[in-house]
Design a protein around this motif. Sequence first.
Motif, PDB file in Angstrom:
ATOM      1  N   ASN A   1      37.251  50.623  46.154  1.00 45.92           N
ATOM      2  CA  ASN A   1      37.834  49.305  46.395  1.00 45.92           C
ATOM      3  C   ASN A   1      39.351  49.391  46.517  1.00 45.92           C
ATOM      4  N   CYS A   2      39.958  48.238  46.738  1.00 45.19           N
ATOM      5  CA  CYS A   2      41.391  48.144  47.035  1.00 45.19           C
ATOM      6  C   CYS A   2      42.218  48.000  45.755  1.00 45.19           C
ATOM      7  N   ILE A   3      43.496  48.339  45.881  1.00 47.78           N
ATOM      8  CA  ILE A   3      44.428  48.271  44.752  1.00 47.78           C
ATOM      9  C   ILE A   3      44.921  46.859  44.454  1.00 47.78           C
ATOM     10  N   ASP A   4      44.646  45.898  45.306  1.00 49.14           N
ATOM     11  CA  ASP A   4      45.200  44.552  45.159  1.00 49.14           C
ATOM     12  C   ASP A   4      44.861  43.977  43.783  1.00 49.14           C
ATOM     13  N   PRO A   5      45.879  43.702  42.951  1.00 48.03           N
ATOM     14  CA  PRO A   5      45.615  43.222  41.588  1.00 48.03           C
ATOM     15  C   PRO A   5      44.915  41.868  41.523  1.00 48.03           C
ATOM     16  N   ARG A   6      44.959  41.095  42.588  1.00 41.74           N
ATOM     17  CA  ARG A   6      44.272  39.797  42.590  1.00 41.74           C
ATOM     18  C   ARG A   6      42.763  39.940  42.466  1.00 41.74           C
ATOM     19  N   PHE A   7      42.247  41.140  42.712  1.00 38.10           N
ATOM     20  CA  PHE A   7      40.795  41.331  42.751  1.00 38.10           C
ATOM     21  C   PHE A   7      40.268  42.189  41.604  1.00 38.10           C
ATOM     22  N   SER A   8      41.134  42.635  40.720  1.00 38.22           N
ATOM     23  CA  SER A   8      40.701  43.513  39.623  1.00 38.22           C
ATOM     24  C   SER A   8      39.644  42.856  38.739  1.00 38.22           C
ATOM     25  N   THR A   9      39.920  41.675  38.251  1.00 30.48           N
ATOM     26  CA  THR A   9      38.981  40.996  37.357  1.00 30.48           C
ATOM     27  C   THR A   9      37.700  40.623  38.084  1.00 30.48           C
ATOM     28  N   ASN A  10      37.835  40.116  39.308  1.00 25.54           N
ATOM     29  CA  ASN A  10      36.633  39.737  40.060  1.00 25.54           C
ATOM     30  C   ASN A  10      35.773  40.950  40.400  1.00 25.54           C
ATOM     31  N   THR A  11      36.397  42.078  40.680  1.00 30.20           N
ATOM     32  CA  THR A  11      35.620  43.290  40.965  1.00 30.20           C
ATOM     33  C   THR A  11      34.867  43.729  39.724  1.00 30.20           C
ATOM     34  N   TRP A  12      35.543  43.730  38.592  1.00 32.08           N
ATOM     35  CA  TRP A  12      34.896  44.093  37.329  1.00 32.08           C
ATOM     36  C   TRP A  12      33.724  43.150  37.052  1.00 32.08           C
ATOM     37  N   ALA A  13      33.942  41.848  37.278  1.00 29.85           N
ATOM     38  CA  ALA A  13      32.872  40.872  37.052  1.00 29.85           C
ATOM     39  C   ALA A  13      31.702  41.118  38.008  1.00 29.85           C
ATOM     40  N   PHE A  14      32.008  41.412  39.268  1.00 32.37           N
ATOM     41  CA  PHE A  14      30.940  41.693  40.233  1.00 32.37           C
ATOM     42  C   PHE A  14      30.116  42.894  39.789  1.00 32.37           C
ATOM     43  N   MET A  15      30.763  43.955  39.380  1.00 33.79           N
ATOM     44  CA  MET A  15      30.018  45.141  38.935  1.00 33.79           C
ATOM     45  C   MET A  15      29.177  44.806  37.708  1.00 33.79           C
ATOM     46  N   GLY A  16      29.665  43.914  36.871  1.00 34.12           N
ATOM     47  CA  GLY A  16      28.887  43.465  35.717  1.00 34.12           C
ATOM     48  C   GLY A  16      27.648  42.695  36.112  1.00 34.12           C
TER      49      GLY A  16
END
Length: 150
Positions: free
Chosen positions: A22-37
């Motif tokens: 995935n991308c480095i964009d910090p706006r998506f860090s939490t949402n990516t973690w939540a998606f993987m969850g």
Amino acid sequence: MATPRLAFAQKPSPTYEAMLMNCIDPRFSTNTWAFMGTQDWQNLYSQFTIAGGPIAAVAPVFEAWRKSWWDNLEISIQLHQVKRVIGLCHRDCGAAAVAYGDQIKTNPAFETAKLTEALRMFRDEVKKRQPKLDVQLGIMALNGAVQPIA
């Protein structure tokens, strides 16, 4: 006086599920973690984060970065026996604009088409190098919703 020996039970190795690109964009860090969850993969995936995510593995402008991605995928397979690769791009991606031009910022249909094209190219490259791995693709919206790409 003898020192007592402690016996430690060996824990079985966990079964790891995926390698996330995935991308480095910090706006998506939490949402990516939540998606993987939501996939029940918390703490069960490796992650490779680079500008553009899967775009970095296929866009000509980022060619110099590719070796790092493929080497990381290989070591994740060796160390974690991952079963699949998850490729996530996102909306409003600066690296996508570098790769595909500023029209990606102003034309949602063009953005969707270019991200979809990049993700499918990414899947083709993964399957060519690692044919046993499943590849799942998605485009993440600014609100964290993921649009699956077939």
